[in-house]
Design an enzyme around this catalytic site. Structure first.
Site, PDB file in Angstrom:
ATOM      1  N   LYS A  92      41.983 -27.861  31.604  1.00 24.36           N
ATOM      2  CA  LYS A  92      40.819 -27.094  31.501  1.00 24.36           C
ATOM      3  C   LYS A  92      41.093 -25.322  31.297  1.00 24.36           C
ATOM      4  CE  LYS A  92      37.601 -30.053  33.572  1.00 24.36           C
ATOM      5  NZ  LYS A  92      36.703 -30.126  34.578  1.00 24.36           N
ATOM      6  N   LYS A 113      40.615 -38.844  25.909  1.00 29.85           N
ATOM      7  CA  LYS A 113      39.672 -39.339  26.461  1.00 29.85           C
ATOM      8  C   LYS A 113      38.145 -39.055  25.959  1.00 29.85           C
ATOM      9  CE  LYS A 113      38.734 -36.500  30.381  1.00 29.85           C
ATOM     10  NZ  LYS A 113      38.951 -36.024  31.815  1.00 29.85           N
ATOM     11  N   LYS A 126      32.820 -34.734  27.520  1.00 31.01           N
ATOM     12  CA  LYS A 126      31.689 -33.916  27.032  1.00 31.01           C
ATOM     13  C   LYS A 126      32.362 -32.473  26.746  1.00 31.01           C
ATOM     14  CE  LYS A 126      30.458 -34.235  31.784  1.00 31.01           C
ATOM     15  NZ  LYS A 126      29.657 -34.963  32.709  1.00 31.01           N
TER      16      LYS A 126
HETATM   17  P1  TYM Z   1      33.048 -35.938  35.818  1.00 31.68           P
HETATM   18  O1  TYM Z   1      31.822 -35.492  35.862  1.00 31.68           O
HETATM   19  O2  TYM Z   1      33.998 -35.573  34.507  1.00 31.68           O
HETATM   20  O3  TYM Z   1      32.901 -37.527  35.515  1.00 31.68           O
HETATM   21  C1  TYM Z   1      32.186 -38.623  36.249  1.00 31.68           C
HETATM   22  C2  TYM Z   1      32.858 -39.917  36.265  1.00 31.68           C
HETATM   23  O4  TYM Z   1      33.178 -40.172  35.003  1.00 31.68           O
HETATM   24  C3  TYM Z   1      34.246 -40.659  34.685  1.00 31.68           C
HETATM   25  N1  TYM Z   1      34.562 -40.612  33.485  1.00 31.68           N
HETATM   26  C4  TYM Z   1      35.152 -41.628  32.562  1.00 31.68           C
HETATM   27  N2  TYM Z   1      35.629 -42.742  32.857  1.00 31.68           N
HETATM   28  C5  TYM Z   1      36.121 -43.406  31.952  1.00 31.68           C
HETATM   29  N3  TYM Z   1      36.330 -42.957  30.458  1.00 31.68           N
HETATM   30  C6  TYM Z   1      35.996 -41.535  30.107  1.00 31.68           C
HETATM   31  N4  TYM Z   1      36.139 -41.242  28.834  1.00 31.68           N
HETATM   32  C7  TYM Z   1      35.540 -40.734  31.523  1.00 31.68           C
HETATM   33  N5  TYM Z   1      34.945 -39.541  31.490  1.00 31.68           N
HETATM   34  C8  TYM Z   1      34.468 -39.279  32.685  1.00 31.68           C
HETATM   35  C9  TYM Z   1      35.186 -39.912  35.802  1.00 31.68           C
HETATM   36  O5  TYM Z   1      36.557 -40.478  36.044  1.00 31.68           O
HETATM   37  C10 TYM Z   1      34.257 -39.662  36.956  1.00 31.68           C
HETATM   38  O6  TYM Z   1      34.518 -40.701  37.666  1.00 31.68           O
HETATM   39  N6  TYM Z   1      35.776 -33.864  39.600  1.00 31.68           N
HETATM   40  C11 TYM Z   1      34.711 -35.094  38.996  1.00 31.68           C
HETATM   41  C12 TYM Z   1      33.502 -34.906  39.851  1.00 31.68           C
HETATM   42  C13 TYM Z   1      33.728 -35.118  41.329  1.00 31.68           C
HETATM   43  C14 TYM Z   1      33.801 -36.175  42.305  1.00 31.68           C
HETATM   44  C15 TYM Z   1      33.824 -35.405  43.808  1.00 31.68           C
HETATM   45  C16 TYM Z   1      34.313 -37.337  41.903  1.00 31.68           C
HETATM   46  C17 TYM Z   1      33.287 -33.835  42.195  1.00 31.68           C
HETATM   47  N7  TYM Z   1      33.528 -34.276  43.455  1.00 31.68           N
HETATM   48  C18 TYM Z   1      34.322 -36.562  44.574  1.00 31.68           C
HETATM   49  C19 TYM Z   1      34.672 -38.341  43.034  1.00 31.68           C
HETATM   50  C20 TYM Z   1      34.359 -37.699  44.430  1.00 31.68           C
HETATM   51  C21 TYM Z   1      34.457 -34.718  37.686  1.00 31.68           C
HETATM   52  O7  TYM Z   1      34.634 -33.780  37.308  1.00 31.68           O
HETATM   53  O8  TYM Z   1      33.761 -36.131  37.264  1.00 31.68           O
END
Ligand code: TYM
Length: 326
Positions: free
Chosen positions: A111, A192, A195
């Site tokens: 990022k 992957k 967004k």
């Molecule tokens: P975020 O918002 O990017 O994604 C949310 C969830 O979606 C999953 N994900 C995917 N799984 C499979 N294939 C993909 N292409 C794909 N893209 C996204 C992510 O693995 C995630 O589970 N840092 C985290 C948010 C967060 C969080 C937390 C998660 C903040 N605090 C505490 C768990 C526990 C994030 O940016 O997810």
């Protein structure tokens, strides 16, 4: 009962990767765990956002979480900034993680490479994520594969904190689904689905019209060898379609490969399966969208429940660190 916590960022549109990798599993887990799910708006602002985008995104994402099937009677759904303990606990986490550990985070490297202005919040992001998790005495964190490293560092911080200050936090484990853990971009199947990537044709958004979903899947990049085989390294495009079809129909992707001899029919069936999966979600979302006041009411209830748990954890943490009581 096990305590489950997970979070999702209110940036951009929700896509098939978020659903198959994460939120679909949350829906299932809410019935047999004490589940807490959080719209992590404070994580979203580690990268500059357009004015109003986080507020709108948080409301829309909350409605989407309810549309996919999270039920505020079965689990806690709330917005991160409504529970102040997250930022307070993040400081304790920051003081128990090293610069070196944070520097090794691959998401930070990815990022920050795409940003002109690299905020210190983007660097310390995993400490806020660790705070999110430990505040709720979390046993399990259901996430997609890309979050594994962040859960690992949360474990390390919780363990270090407990050994420095005495038992305070539960050490969490990541729960990554067998199918759908890493949904890839349809046009660039070695990246992957995401967004933030500039690949609208490669990303199936949960609110895409059925026709558009079918079009995106039918124009997915495959290869020239013509054989339908599940082989992520050699055949990333075909394997991604098999994974998506498998995750959407609860079948094993490798076993599904035996049923196809042509890419065309694999694409048609994958498109049909995804459309069938998303249509009821879209219909529920359209209903919820019309009543933002009700969503706000449910989020306020969720925040109250979350705050009660988080406040108790923070009291314990402050005492164990040795801060003077107010
Ligand atoms: P975020 O918002 O990017 O994604 C949310 C969830 O979606 C999953 N994900 C995917 N799984 C499979 N294939 C993909 N292409 C794909 N893209 C996204 C992510 O693995 C995630 O589970 N840092 C985290 C948010 C967060 C969080 C937390 C998660 C903040 N605090 C505490 C768990 C526990 C994030 O940016 O997810």
């Amino acid at each position: 009962m096990k305590r489950v916590f997970s979070g999702i960022q209110p940036t951009g549109d929700q896509h098939l990767g978020n659903y198959l990798g994460a939120t679909r599993n949350w829906v299932e887990m809410q019935h047999h765990t004490e589940a807490v799910f959080c719209v992590v708006d404070l994580h979203a602002i580690t990268i500059p956002q357009a004015s109003g985008a986080v507020r709108d995104g948080s409301l829309r994402l909350s409605q989407m979480l309810m549309a996919v099937g999270l039920d505020p009677e079965q689990c806690i759904i709330f917005v991160q900034s409504h529970v102040r303990e997250h930022t307070e606990c993040a400081w304790l986490m920051e003081c128990n993680v090293s610069f070196g550990e944070l520097s090794r985070m691959t998401q930070f490297k990815d990022k920050s490479g795409r940003q002109e202005f690299i905020s210190s919040g983007l660097f310390t992001y995993p400490a806020l994520q660790a705070a999110d998790i430990v505040l709720y005495d979390t046993d399990q964190v259901p996430v997609g594969a890309d979050q594994r490293q962040h859960i690992e560092i949360a474990r390390d911080i919780a363990e270090r904190f407990n050994s420095r200050y005495g038992p305070t936090f539960t050490v969490p484990e990541a729960i990554v689904p067998k199918a759908g853990a890493r949904v890839m971009d349809l046009q660039r199947p070695t990246d992957k689905m995401s967004k933030s990537l500039d690949s609208p044709k490669g990303t199936v958004n949960l609110l895409d019209e059925p026709k558009l979903i079918a079009k995106k899947i039918k124009s997915a990049v495959t290869d020239n060898d013509g054989a339908v085989r599940f082989d992520v390294a050699e055949k990333p495009g075909v394997s991604n379609l098999l994974s998506i079809l498998g995750a959407s129909t609860n079948r094993d992707p490798a076993a599904l490969a035996d049923e196809y001899t042509q890419y065309g029919s694999l694409k048609v069936d994958t498109a049909d399966a995804v459309v069938a999966l998303l249509e009821p979600i879209q219909a529920r979302y359209r209903e919820l969208e019309g009543d933002p006041a009700e969503t706000a009411r449910l989020l306020a209830l969720g925040a109250n429940k979350a705050r009660t748990i988080a406040a108790a954890t923070m009291d314990r943490a402050r005492t164990n660190v040795g801060l003077l009581q107010a």
